[in-house]
Scaffold this motif. Structure first.
Motif, mmCIF file in Angstrom:
data_model
loop_
_atom_site.group_PDB
_atom_site.id
_atom_site.type_symbol
_atom_site.label_atom_id
_atom_site.label_comp_id
_atom_site.label_asym_id
_atom_site.label_seq_id
_atom_site.Cartn_x
_atom_site.Cartn_y
_atom_site.Cartn_z
ATOM 1 N N ARG A 48 0.638 -1.272 0.114
ATOM 2 C CA ARG A 48 0.169 -0.093 -0.097
ATOM 3 C C ARG A 48 0.795 1.276 -0.065
ATOM 4 N N GLU A 49 1.839 1.400 0.778
ATOM 5 C CA GLU A 49 2.874 2.385 0.908
ATOM 6 C C GLU A 49 3.492 2.617 -0.367
ATOM 7 N N ASN A 53 2.864 1.586 -3.496
ATOM 8 C CA ASN A 53 1.642 2.054 -4.616
ATOM 9 C C ASN A 53 1.403 3.585 -4.351
ATOM 10 N N THR A 54 1.191 3.966 -3.143
ATOM 11 C CA THR A 54 0.995 5.324 -2.855
ATOM 12 C C THR A 54 2.233 6.179 -3.284
ATOM 13 N N ARG A 55 3.213 5.987 -2.969
ATOM 14 C CA ARG A 55 4.487 6.464 -3.328
ATOM 15 C C ARG A 55 4.713 6.456 -4.964
ATOM 16 N N MET A 74 2.333 6.119 -7.193
ATOM 17 C CA MET A 74 1.076 7.020 -7.818
ATOM 18 C C MET A 74 1.171 8.476 -7.563
ATOM 19 N N ASN A 75 1.901 8.796 -6.414
ATOM 20 C CA ASN A 75 2.372 10.110 -6.388
ATOM 21 C C ASN A 75 3.338 10.653 -7.334
ATOM 22 N N GLU A 96 -4.650 4.041 -10.945
ATOM 23 C CA GLU A 96 -5.210 4.215 -9.634
ATOM 24 C C GLU A 96 -6.081 3.181 -8.994
ATOM 25 N N LYS A 153 -5.592 0.578 -5.644
ATOM 26 C CA LYS A 153 -6.302 0.925 -4.403
ATOM 27 C C LYS A 153 -6.225 -0.463 -3.677
#
Length: 173
Positions: free
Chosen positions: A10-11, A13-15, A17-18, A66, A70
């Motif tokens: 999750r971390e 993927n968040t990084r 996508m940012n 995205e 998720k």
């Protein structure tokens, strides 16, 4: 310690996508600033169409990535799955390729409009992959052709050899 892998993904993927979002924003900002601002005298309606096309490609690919990234949660808010692994190939890799090619085309088209031809790589590659998929469903023409005597004997010999078991010699102690 439970779900450490899901939390880590999750971390990541968040990084990821940012970072993709930053790349898209910077590419659009540089294009608008230089092409529409600095080279305003040569900025035509075709450039507006190009900006709309590239923005659409960015939007579609980013939204698909995205949704893949998720994470999934239970009803009580516990993390079940950290999302799709963004480093894998397949559709995820193709979406990344479209974003990077779009970025390259958009930034290099500031220099020359001829760089828009590079954008033709995307539908050409899709047609190539699609033809391979379609070809797999088509009947092959070689089924009705009989094999010659030499090829038949060689095939039978190989089949006979393959059907025999292999014997392994064991060392005595």
């Amino acid at each position: 310690m439970a779900n450490q892998g899901a939390k880590k993904r999750r971390e990541e993927n968040t990084r990821h996508m940012n970072n993709l979002f930053r790349i898209i924003i910077v590419s659009n900002a540089v294009y608008i600033l230089l092409r529409a601002g600095f080279f305003y005298s040569t900025f035509t309606w075709l450039h507006w169409i190009g900006l709309i096309i590239t923005s659409g490609a960015y939007y579609l690919c980013y939204k698909q990535l995205e949704s893949m990234a998720k994470p999934a949660y239970t009803d009580d808010g516990e993390l079940l799955d950290g999302g799709f692994d963004m480093s894998t190939g397949g559709a995820c890799g193709y979406l990344h390729d479209v974003i990077y090619i779009t970025c390259f085309v958009q930034l290099t088209s500031i220099i020359s409009g001829k760089f828009w031809w590079i954008y033709a790589v995307i539908p050409a590659f899709a047609a190539y992959k699609g033809w391979g998929l379609i070809k797999g469903f088509l009947p092959s023409g070689s089924e009705g052709i009989g094999e010659d005597e030499k090829t038949r004997k060689k095939r039978e010999k190989m089949e006979k050899k393959a059907s025999r078991g292999k014997f392994v010699k064991a060392k005595g102690r």
